[in-house]
Design a protein around this motif. Structure first.
Motif, PDB file in Angstrom:
ATOM      1  N   GLN A 354       0.847  -1.195   0.000  1.00  0.00           N
ATOM      2  CA  GLN A 354       0.000   0.000   0.000  1.00  0.00           C
ATOM      3  C   GLN A 354       0.881   1.243   0.000  1.00  0.00           C
ATOM      4  O   GLN A 354       1.505   1.577   1.001  1.00  0.00           O
ATOM      5  CB  GLN A 354      -0.910   0.005   1.226  1.00  0.00           C
ATOM      6  CG  GLN A 354      -1.941  -1.111   1.234  1.00  0.00           C
ATOM      7  CD  GLN A 354      -2.768  -1.103   2.509  1.00  0.00           C
ATOM      8  OE1 GLN A 354      -2.369  -1.639   3.540  1.00  0.00           O
ATOM      9  NE2 GLN A 354      -3.948  -0.476   2.428  1.00  0.00           N
ATOM     10  N   ARG A 355       0.931   1.937  -1.124  1.00  0.00           N
ATOM     11  CA  ARG A 355       1.818   3.082  -1.297  1.00  0.00           C
ATOM     12  C   ARG A 355       1.114   4.413  -1.067  1.00  0.00           C
ATOM     13  O   ARG A 355       1.736   5.466  -1.189  1.00  0.00           O
ATOM     14  CB  ARG A 355       2.428   3.083  -2.702  1.00  0.00           C
ATOM     15  CG  ARG A 355       3.122   1.801  -3.098  1.00  0.00           C
ATOM     16  CD  ARG A 355       4.077   1.276  -2.037  1.00  0.00           C
ATOM     17  NE  ARG A 355       5.081   2.246  -1.651  1.00  0.00           N
ATOM     18  CZ  ARG A 355       5.914   2.094  -0.632  1.00  0.00           C
ATOM     19  NH1 ARG A 355       5.817   1.014   0.144  1.00  0.00           N
ATOM     20  NH2 ARG A 355       6.808   3.009  -0.360  1.00  0.00           N
ATOM     21  N   VAL A 356      -0.165   4.392  -0.729  1.00  0.00           N
ATOM     22  CA  VAL A 356      -0.912   5.619  -0.440  1.00  0.00           C
ATOM     23  C   VAL A 356      -1.458   5.508   0.975  1.00  0.00           C
ATOM     24  O   VAL A 356      -2.055   4.498   1.354  1.00  0.00           O
ATOM     25  CB  VAL A 356      -2.056   5.840  -1.441  1.00  0.00           C
ATOM     26  CG1 VAL A 356      -2.836   7.096  -1.079  1.00  0.00           C
ATOM     27  CG2 VAL A 356      -1.506   5.954  -2.858  1.00  0.00           C
ATOM     28  N   HIS A 357      -1.210   6.554   1.771  1.00  0.00           N
ATOM     29  CA  HIS A 357      -1.714   6.588   3.147  1.00  0.00           C
ATOM     30  C   HIS A 357      -3.133   7.151   3.150  1.00  0.00           C
ATOM     31  O   HIS A 357      -3.377   8.272   2.687  1.00  0.00           O
ATOM     32  CB  HIS A 357      -0.791   7.464   4.008  1.00  0.00           C
ATOM     33  CG  HIS A 357      -1.377   7.806   5.349  1.00  0.00           C
ATOM     34  ND1 HIS A 357      -1.368   6.930   6.407  1.00  0.00           N
ATOM     35  CD2 HIS A 357      -2.004   8.932   5.788  1.00  0.00           C
ATOM     36  CE1 HIS A 357      -1.944   7.489   7.448  1.00  0.00           C
ATOM     37  NE2 HIS A 357      -2.348   8.708   7.099  1.00  0.00           N
ATOM     38  N   VAL A 358      -4.071   6.363   3.655  1.00  0.00           N
ATOM     39  CA  VAL A 358      -5.466   6.798   3.830  1.00  0.00           C
ATOM     40  C   VAL A 358      -5.819   6.533   5.286  1.00  0.00           C
ATOM     41  O   VAL A 358      -5.931   5.382   5.711  1.00  0.00           O
ATOM     42  CB  VAL A 358      -6.420   6.042   2.889  1.00  0.00           C
ATOM     43  CG1 VAL A 358      -7.849   6.511   3.115  1.00  0.00           C
ATOM     44  CG2 VAL A 358      -6.017   6.245   1.433  1.00  0.00           C
ATOM     45  N   CYS A 359      -5.987   7.593   6.066  1.00  0.00           N
ATOM     46  CA  CYS A 359      -6.240   7.449   7.493  1.00  0.00           C
ATOM     47  C   CYS A 359      -7.705   7.076   7.728  1.00  0.00           C
ATOM     48  O   CYS A 359      -8.619   7.808   7.299  1.00  0.00           O
ATOM     49  CB  CYS A 359      -5.899   8.731   8.232  1.00  0.00           C
ATOM     50  SG  CYS A 359      -6.141   8.617  10.019  1.00  0.00           S
ATOM     51  N   PRO A 360      -7.969   5.968   8.412  1.00  0.00           N
ATOM     52  CA  PRO A 360      -9.379   5.622   8.710  1.00  0.00           C
ATOM     53  C   PRO A 360      -9.988   6.479   9.800  1.00  0.00           C
ATOM     54  O   PRO A 360     -11.208   6.458   9.990  1.00  0.00           O
ATOM     55  CB  PRO A 360      -9.283   4.160   9.154  1.00  0.00           C
ATOM     56  CG  PRO A 360      -7.908   4.026   9.717  1.00  0.00           C
ATOM     57  CD  PRO A 360      -7.037   4.949   8.926  1.00  0.00           C
ATOM     58  N   HIS A 361      -9.177   7.264  10.519  1.00  0.00           N
ATOM     59  CA  HIS A 361      -9.690   8.073  11.633  1.00  0.00           C
ATOM     60  C   HIS A 361     -10.108   9.476  11.177  1.00  0.00           C
ATOM     61  O   HIS A 361     -11.162   9.962  11.574  1.00  0.00           O
ATOM     62  CB  HIS A 361      -8.627   8.174  12.728  1.00  0.00           C
ATOM     63  CG  HIS A 361      -8.144   6.850  13.213  1.00  0.00           C
ATOM     64  ND1 HIS A 361      -8.847   6.062  14.091  1.00  0.00           N
ATOM     65  CD2 HIS A 361      -7.004   6.160  12.933  1.00  0.00           C
ATOM     66  CE1 HIS A 361      -8.170   4.953  14.346  1.00  0.00           C
ATOM     67  NE2 HIS A 361      -7.043   4.984  13.656  1.00  0.00           N
ATOM     68  N   CYS A 362      -9.248  10.113  10.361  1.00  0.00           N
ATOM     69  CA  CYS A 362      -9.551  11.499   9.960  1.00  0.00           C
ATOM     70  C   CYS A 362      -9.721  11.653   8.454  1.00  0.00           C
ATOM     71  O   CYS A 362     -10.080  12.742   7.991  1.00  0.00           O
ATOM     72  CB  CYS A 362      -8.466  12.442  10.468  1.00  0.00           C
ATOM     73  SG  CYS A 362      -6.843  12.166   9.698  1.00  0.00           S
ATOM     74  N   GLY A 363      -9.430  10.608   7.692  1.00  0.00           N
ATOM     75  CA  GLY A 363      -9.593  10.695   6.250  1.00  0.00           C
ATOM     76  C   GLY A 363      -8.435  11.337   5.522  1.00  0.00           C
ATOM     77  O   GLY A 363      -8.530  11.577   4.307  1.00  0.00           O
ATOM     78  N   HIS A 364      -7.327  11.646   6.209  1.00  0.00           N
ATOM     79  CA  HIS A 364      -6.170  12.276   5.558  1.00  0.00           C
ATOM     80  C   HIS A 364      -5.574  11.319   4.532  1.00  0.00           C
ATOM     81  O   HIS A 364      -5.359  10.141   4.802  1.00  0.00           O
ATOM     82  CB  HIS A 364      -5.129  12.648   6.614  1.00  0.00           C
ATOM     83  CG  HIS A 364      -3.843  13.161   6.023  1.00  0.00           C
ATOM     84  ND1 HIS A 364      -3.770  14.333   5.328  1.00  0.00           N
ATOM     85  CD2 HIS A 364      -2.582  12.634   6.048  1.00  0.00           C
ATOM     86  CE1 HIS A 364      -2.520  14.529   4.940  1.00  0.00           C
ATOM     87  NE2 HIS A 364      -1.784  13.509   5.362  1.00  0.00           N
ATOM     88  N   THR A 365      -5.310  11.827   3.324  1.00  0.00           N
ATOM     89  CA  THR A 365      -4.758  11.027   2.232  1.00  0.00           C
ATOM     90  C   THR A 365      -3.497  11.695   1.707  1.00  0.00           C
ATOM     91  O   THR A 365      -3.479  12.904   1.469  1.00  0.00           O
ATOM     92  CB  THR A 365      -5.776  10.871   1.087  1.00  0.00           C
ATOM     93  OG1 THR A 365      -6.968  10.275   1.611  1.00  0.00           O
ATOM     94  CG2 THR A 365      -5.222   9.992  -0.017  1.00  0.00           C
ATOM     95  N   ALA A 366      -2.448  10.890   1.539  1.00  0.00           N
ATOM     96  CA  ALA A 366      -1.179  11.390   1.030  1.00  0.00           C
ATOM     97  C   ALA A 366      -0.345  10.209   0.582  1.00  0.00           C
ATOM     98  O   ALA A 366      -0.577   9.074   1.020  1.00  0.00           O
ATOM     99  CB  ALA A 366      -0.425  12.196   2.101  1.00  0.00           C
TER     100      ALA A 366
END
Length: 419
Positions: A354-366
Motif C-alpha cells: 500500500q503506497r498511499v496513506h489513507v487514514c481511517p480516523h480522519c480521512g487524511h490522504t497522502a
C-alpha cells in the motif's frame, strides 16, 4: 596515484614487507599465549623493530613510523577482538593475510613523505628519504585552502590501482559549510524514490546496480567458462572488480552531492533511524526451518544496499555539524512513521504494497513516503528541546503540537510554522 612501472614494483615490494611484519607479529602473539600464556603488547613488539631492521636491511627504507603503524593496527585489531568477546558479539580473531590481499600501509605523521600541490587537481607525492625517495604523480584536491596542513597518509592498493588518502588538520572556521537557506525538511529514504520530502520535488533512485546487472552477468558467465587460475580467468576477475568499483564510485558521488544540497538548504533535517544491515538480512533460513520467497528477498536486499542509506546517514551527520544544521533521527520502532498519520497522529496500519496513506480516523490522504516525511518532521519539532535522538529519550511519542519551531542551530531563521 599514477606510479610508473618501477614505482609500482617498489610499492608492491613495500606492501609485501609490511604484510610480512604483520604476519610475524601476529604469529608471535599467538605462540606466546599458546606456549607461555603470556600476552605480547604493542610496546613489546615496537621495541624489537631496531633489531629487525639491523637483521633485515630492506626494512630500513620503509621508515620507522610506517612500521610502527602496521604493528599499531594489529594491536587495535586485538583490542576490537577482546571488546567484541566481552560484549557477547561475534569475535572475529585477527587472521594472517597474504601479500595479494594486504591493502597497503600508512605513515601516521608528516615524517617520511611530502605532498606538493601544483594548482587545480595535479599533485606529487614524495615518499621516502635520500636516494630511495620516490616522486609519484597524483590527482586530487581539497576544499580547505592553504590553511590545511597534511597530518598523515594511507596508501591503498585496489584493483591494480594505487590511492593515497591524506588526513588534514584544518581550523574549525575553515570546515564550516555556508547555508543558503533555512528550511525545515522531513526526509523519507526509500527504494522507489531515493528521497521523498514532506513537500516539494522528490529525488529519484538512480539504481546504479540494476543498470549494470546485464553487463555484470555477461562478465561473470565468461569468467565461469575459464579455467580457474588461468590468465584469462584472472583478467575477467579484475574486470568484474573494476565494474563493482565503478558502481560504488557512482553511488558515493550521488550520495555526496544530494546530502551536501540538503544541509546547505536546511536548518533542520529530520529522518528516521535506518539499519540497513537488519533490513537486508537474508530470508534463507535453516534446514529445519527453510525461508520463504528467498529470491524475492535477495533482490530487495540488493536494492536496499545499492541505495546507500547508511552512507547517507553518516554523511548527513558530519555535514550537518559543519553547516550548523540540526539533524534529527526519529526512533523507527517507537514512532512508526510509515504507519502513523501526520494529520491526527493515530496509527493506520498498512502493508508494504500500500503506497498511499489513507487514514481511517480522519480521512487524511497522502503518498505513503510523503506522510512518513511529515511525521518525522513533526517529531523533530516536538522533541527539539529533548536530549537524545528522536523519541528514544521518552517512552512513547508525544502528542502532536502545532506552533512555531524554535531553531537550535547556529543561525536563528525567521519564524516559520512547522506543519
Amino acid at each position: 596515484m599514477y606510479p610508473n612501472v618501477v614505482q609500482m614494483a617498489r610499492l608492491e615490494a613495500w606492501t609485501r614487507l609490511h604484510c610480512e611484519l604483520h604476519n610475524a607479529a601476529l604469529e608471535e602473539r599467538i605462540d606466546a599465549w599458546r606456549k607461555a600464556k603470556r600476552s605480547i603488547s604493542y610496546f613489546d613488539q615496537q621495541s624489537v623493530l631496531p633489531q629487525i631492521k639491523a637483521d633485515r636491511p630492506e626494512f630500513n627504507e620503509l621508515g620507522s613510523h610506517a612500521l610502527q603503524q602496521t604493528l599499531r593496527k594489529l594491536d587495535l585489531a586485538f583490542a576490537a577482538f577482546f571488546r567484541r568477546v566481552k560484549a557477547g558479539q561475534t569475535p572475529g580473531f585477527p587472521g594472517f593475510k597474504s601479500s595479494k590481499r594486504f591493502s597497503g600501509f600508512a605513515h601516521p605523521d608528516p615524517a617520511g613523505w611530502k605532498l606538493m600541490q601544483h594548482g587545480g587537481s595535479g599533485a606529487t607525492l614524495r615518499i621516502g628519504s635520500g636516494e630511495t625517495a620516490m616522486s609519484i604523480r597524483a590527482r586530487g584536491r581539497h576544499r580547505f585552502g592553504g590553511e590545511a596542513k597534511p597530518n598523515d597518509i594511507t596508501l591503498t592498493r585496489r584493483n591494480g590501482q594505487w590511492f593515497v588518502s591524506v588526513t588534514l588538520r584544518v581550523p574549525d572556521a575553515t570546515c564550516a559549510r555556508q547555508r543558503t537557506a533555512d528550511m525545515r525538511r522531513g526526509v523519507d529514504f526509500g527504494i522507489n524514490d531515493w528521497a521523498r520530502f514532506d513537500q516539494g520535488p522528490l529525488i529519484a533512485n538512480p539504481r546504479w546496480v540494476r543498470d549494470e546487472l546485464p553487463h555484470l552477468a555477461v562478465l561473470q558467465r565468461q569468467r565461469a567458462r575459464k579455467r580457474k587460475g588461468s590468465l584469462r580467468h584472472r583478467r575477467l576477475g579484475q574486470r568484474v572488480a573494476r565494474l563493482h568499483d565503478r558502481i560504488g564510485n557512482l553511488c558515493r558521488d550521488f550520495v555526496h552531492k544530494e546530502t551536501t544540497t540538503m544541509v546547505q538548504q536546511c536548518a533542520v533535517v529530520a529522518t528516521e533511524q535506518l539499519t540497513p544491515k537488519t533490513m537486508s538480512r537474508s530470508a534463507r533460513g535453516k534446514g529445519e526451518a527453510p525461508g520463504w520467497r528467498v529470491w524475492q528477498k535477495a533482490g530487495l536486499n540488493r536494492e536496499i544496499l545499492s541505495a546507500g542509506f547508511g552512507m547517507a546517514h553518516r554523511m548527513l551527520a558530519y555535514k550537518a555539524e559543519e553547516a550548523g544544521t540540526r539533524l534529527h533521527l526519529s526512533h523507527t520502532r517507537q514512532l512508526k512513521p510509515s504507519q502513523r498519520c501526520a494529520a491526527c497522529w493515530e496509527l493506520a496500519p498498512k502493508t508494504l504494497a500500500q503506497r498511499v496513506h489513507v487514514c481511517p480516523h480522519c480521512g487524511h490522504t497522502a503518498p505513503r513516503d510523503q506522510n512518513s516525511a511529515m511525521v518525522v518532521l513533526i517529531d523533530a519539532h516536538n522533541t527539539q528541546d529533548t536530549p537524545g535522538t528522536g523519541v528514544a529519550a521518552r517512552p512513547k511519542p508525544l502528542p502532536r503540537q502545532r506552533g512555531k519551531s524554535r531553531s537550535v542551530t547556529r543561525e536563528t531563521p525567521a519564524t516559520t510554522p512547522c506543519v
